[in-house]
Every structure is written in structure tokens, then in C-alpha cells.
Design an enzyme around this catalytic site. Sequence first.
Site, PDB file in Angstrom:
ATOM      1  N   HIS A   1      16.686 -38.973  25.344  1.00 38.40           N
ATOM      2  CA  HIS A   1      17.752 -38.770  26.182  1.00 38.40           C
ATOM      3  C   HIS A   1      19.266 -38.590  25.676  1.00 38.40           C
ATOM      4  CE1 HIS A   1      14.608 -40.668  28.352  1.00 38.40           C
ATOM      5  NE2 HIS A   1      14.963 -41.954  28.217  1.00 38.40           N
TER       6      HIS A   1
ATOM      7  N   ASP B   1      11.550 -35.492  29.757  1.00 39.30           N
ATOM      8  CA  ASP B   1      12.767 -36.455  29.470  1.00 39.30           C
ATOM      9  C   ASP B   1      13.409 -36.852  30.842  1.00 39.30           C
ATOM     10  OD1 ASP B   1      15.432 -37.605  28.890  1.00 39.30           O
ATOM     11  OD2 ASP B   1      14.909 -36.752  26.914  1.00 39.30           O
ATOM     12  N   HIS B   2      13.527 -37.831  31.447  1.00 38.84           N
ATOM     13  CA  HIS B   2      14.105 -38.316  32.777  1.00 38.84           C
ATOM     14  C   HIS B   2      15.413 -37.944  33.124  1.00 38.84           C
ATOM     15  CE1 HIS B   2      14.550 -42.493  31.662  1.00 38.84           C
ATOM     16  NE2 HIS B   2      15.367 -42.567  32.726  1.00 38.84           N
TER      17      HIS B   2
HETATM   18  C1  BG6 Z   1      13.461 -45.164  29.250  1.00 43.19           C
HETATM   19  C2  BG6 Z   1      13.508 -46.147  27.960  1.00 43.19           C
HETATM   20  O1  BG6 Z   1      13.071 -43.818  28.749  1.00 43.19           O
HETATM   21  O2  BG6 Z   1      14.979 -45.101  29.703  1.00 43.19           O
HETATM   22  C3  BG6 Z   1      13.715 -47.400  28.544  1.00 43.19           C
HETATM   23  O3  BG6 Z   1      12.180 -46.241  27.632  1.00 43.19           O
HETATM   24  C4  BG6 Z   1      15.269 -47.374  29.007  1.00 43.19           C
HETATM   25  O4  BG6 Z   1      14.052 -48.268  27.383  1.00 43.19           O
HETATM   26  C5  BG6 Z   1      15.311 -46.283  30.348  1.00 43.19           C
HETATM   27  O5  BG6 Z   1      15.397 -48.657  29.740  1.00 43.19           O
HETATM   28  C6  BG6 Z   1      16.891 -45.988  30.717  1.00 43.19           C
HETATM   29  O6  BG6 Z   1      16.725 -45.115  31.796  1.00 43.19           O
HETATM   30  P1  BG6 Z   1      17.776 -45.215  32.755  1.00 43.19           P
HETATM   31  O7  BG6 Z   1      17.562 -44.041  33.730  1.00 43.19           O
HETATM   32  O8  BG6 Z   1      17.813 -46.423  33.547  1.00 43.19           O
HETATM   33  O9  BG6 Z   1      19.314 -45.094  32.073  1.00 43.19           O
END
Ligand code: BG6
Length: 507
Positions: free
Chosen positions: A257, A194-195
Amino acid sequence: MDISATNPLRVDLRQERVITPQCLVIFGASGDLTHRKLIPALFELFKQRRLPSEFAVVGCARRSWSNDEFRQRMTAALSKEVERNKTDWEKFSKNLFYESVDIESQEDVIKLKNKLEEIDKLMSTHGNRTFYLSVSPKFYSTACQSLAQNGLLRDPKRNRIVIEKPFGRDFSSAQQLNKIVQSCALENQIFRIDHYLGKETVQNILVLRFANSIFEPIWNRNYISSVQITSAETVGVEDRAGYYESSGALRDMVQNHLTQMLAITAMEPPGHFDPEAIRNEKAKVLQAASLANELEPWKCCVRGQYSEGGSKTNKIIGYRNEPGVNANSTTETYVAMKLFINNWRWQGVPFYVRTGKRLAKRISEIVLTFREAPVHLFDAAGGTPTPNQLILRIQPNEGAEFRFEVKSPGSGMRSRPVEMEFSYDESFGEPFDDGYVRLLADAMLGDTTLFTRSDEVEAAWKLYTPLLELIEDSPWQLPIYQYEARTWGPSEADSLLAQDQLLWRRP
Ligand code: BG6
């Protein structure tokens, strides 16, 4: 006393660690994630001299590219970055290889195994392999099974598997997938990514809470009256309609997230700073969380979809007109809801969570609002005194701010709110990682702390089950409200807070 010094088994997570010789195998290497996130993150690690010299990336996909073609494509995709760091890129790109693999074909997996053995000899990577599944989720089970059947996950110390989200579509599919994956590898070989957990500012919540003595005593229902967790995006669905149509904001952002941010904000202090202690607390708090109204979920959740908007010069098309989107689509691009955490620390404190695409501003933040002073001795310059707020700015403008009342200058004794701020950029000036640099390094190091354990992922799905069932069985009870692109979402989401005499923060 340094406890970790007395326990040889405890992983010391506080130190910079060294990645052992390594081969990273990316399935789905022709997809977006590889050139947008993974290769840039690996190159960043290379520039920071954090990759070992015995290092290889093997891109795998069905297309029949050669090593050179893969290298050229990555060079083109990262052209600006390559231009700035020519010498480093030349060295780095020599470590990129490609193998055409259909993950469903036994023959191809055997061919890959032979290639990996060749690479071990060529690059001295000693059979240390991290397999990254950046493929459609429908291939997760097959991919794990064919890697396991061919002995590629046999060594728990050398072989790991990274699985992208979404991990399942609901509680039962996540459970089923966990069963399959766990029959192929041990839990500590499995890295459900989960980044958001790779973001400095998300990890900083742990440090802010547990490295300072002033926050923890007031981090509970006695002092905090509500919590808002927002992740707002200005982008639309981009070119991912195929995936997004069957996912929507609830599955795409909330279950992972936003829920991870909630878990870190609300968890109990872990006994130690080690992977299992932290993941135990996150799982525990998610198991205690529930929708504010489980029996009538439509009362605590609002869904929306962006319609046309923007300015005269920058018109934005509505979701239903995006390429690849069904003209009558009922997929939500916005969702807001109210949750409770039914434990001693949080009983009765509402947690409001919202996310959406094509909103007015790109911002992710967590806002903790404190209870009002019990007696108002002073008049507030703005009419009503503002309750104290701690705002954790996840992105952009990473940092934190604390809002409190001070005396407004002049005669009389009126109060007005001011902010005390911490900015990552001003204090450290460091470039920001969107999560992948940290997480790829951690996966290759075998550190599972910032990855979601099986019980956490299941608890997160369970939490949203009443909503998912409602959407499946009687969607009319949870209508999709249209909102103009570049606004703050449907006005019905404001009513969700108005019921509690509150407002969403407009950052
Ligand atoms: C991803 C989603 O996991 O996270 C995307 O699939 C979203 O839809 C993105 O745009 C958002 O990541 P960040 O790091 O730009 O907030």
C-alpha cells in the site's frame, strides 16, 4: 485532438464501462475477506446497477456448505445492509452459489469446472469467469496451476485471475511466484490486487498531478524539500495474529500500500492514459528507489511494537498479549523509514514512510513540503515561517489541503499559515469505497490499470531487500522498540527525522 479516437487498440479508461455477463469465483469464501469486503462490494455494484443481469458468484472453500447455507451466512454477515435494502438483497442473493472445493484436489477442481458449466447454462454467463484467490498465499501457485491444467484460464479474453496480497515474501519468492502464475495465464489475465489503488483519493493523485498545469512544473527536487507518506491505524492485529505474526508491518502495509502511494506520487507523467503506460512509469520509479542507506539499513529504518495503553475506561492490551501472538514476538507493528528516488526529478529529496497499528489516530496521507522562501522578508507570527505544504488526505476526511502564509491582520507585517481545502464529501457527497468496489469492477472489465504488474511487485520487494535480509540475518541491529498503544509510535522514529532537522506531521 482526441488521441484515443485515432487508435482503435487503446482502451478508453475515461468512460464508465459495462461488465459483460460474468461468473465470479471466490476461493476462500468462508474467510473474512469474502463477507467483510467482497460480497459488500459486489452488492454495492448491484445496487448501482453496474452488474449485468447474467451474473453469478460461486463461493468455494473446503467446508461443505450448500448454496442456501452460503446465502444465509452472507445475509447474516451483512445484516445491517440487508435490512436497509431488503428487495435488492433478495434479488442479489439469488445469484450466490457455493461449491465445496479443496484447491489441492484435482477431483474437486474438475467438479468445480462442471458446476461452472452448469452455471453458464443457468445464468447465461458465457464462460466469462473471474477467479478470486482469497486463500492463504501458500496456495496461490497450486490454485493457478490447477485452474490452468483444467482449462479454466485458457481464454485470455474471458478468464481472469485476481490474486490478493501478499504476493511473495521477498524478491526471490515473488519472482518464483510470477514465473508460475505467468506459466498459467497471460500477464493481462493476472490481477494482483492492492486495495489502496482502488481508493478514489489515491487515483486522485494522478488527476491532481496531470490534469492541472500548476502542480507538475513544481513537482520535483527544485521545489519540494521532502515527502512524508503515512498510513496510521487505530486498530490492533484483530483476529489475524496467525497471518500477521509472519508478516509484520513491513510486509503487510509498506511493500504494497505505501509503496503504491509512493509510486503514484513520484512517477513521471505517462505518455497516454492506458494501463501499460501507467504501469511502465510506476515500475520505472520503483526501480529508481532505494533505502536512504542501503549498506547500513539500520540507520534509515525504525521498527516498533505496541505495548499496553489506552485510557482507564478503555484499556488496550499490548501486541504480545493479543490472542495467537507469541509472548516474545519480534514482529513489528510499526515501521518508519527514509527512502530516496535516484532520478532527475527526485535526487536528494527524502521520502519518509511510516505505518503502524494502534496509533493515536486513523489517518492515511501524503505530505509534500516545499522549499522555504529564499529570503524571509516578514516575521512569522509563530516564530518561524511554515514552509508551504500540500497534504493529500487519502482517508478519512478525504480531500486535499494546501498550507501557505498570509498576512496576519493588524498593524505590522507578520505572516501566519492558513489552509485552502478541498473535501470530497463537501464537493461530491459521495459514499466512499474502500477500494474493492472499483477494483472488482475493473477486474471483471479486464482493466489492469489499477493492479500491480509483475515488474512492479518485484521492484517493490527489491527495494526492501536490504531490510528484510537484515531482519532475517541480524535482527539485533534493527531492534523492536515498544510504544504505548494510542500514541504516535516509538520516539526513535522521531530521531529519524530529527537527523534532518524535521518533524513528523502530527495530523
Ligand atoms: C490490509 C492490511 O491490506 O490493509 C491490514 O492487511 C490493514 O492489516 C488494512 O488494516 C488497511 O486498509 P484500510 O483500507 O483500512 O486503510
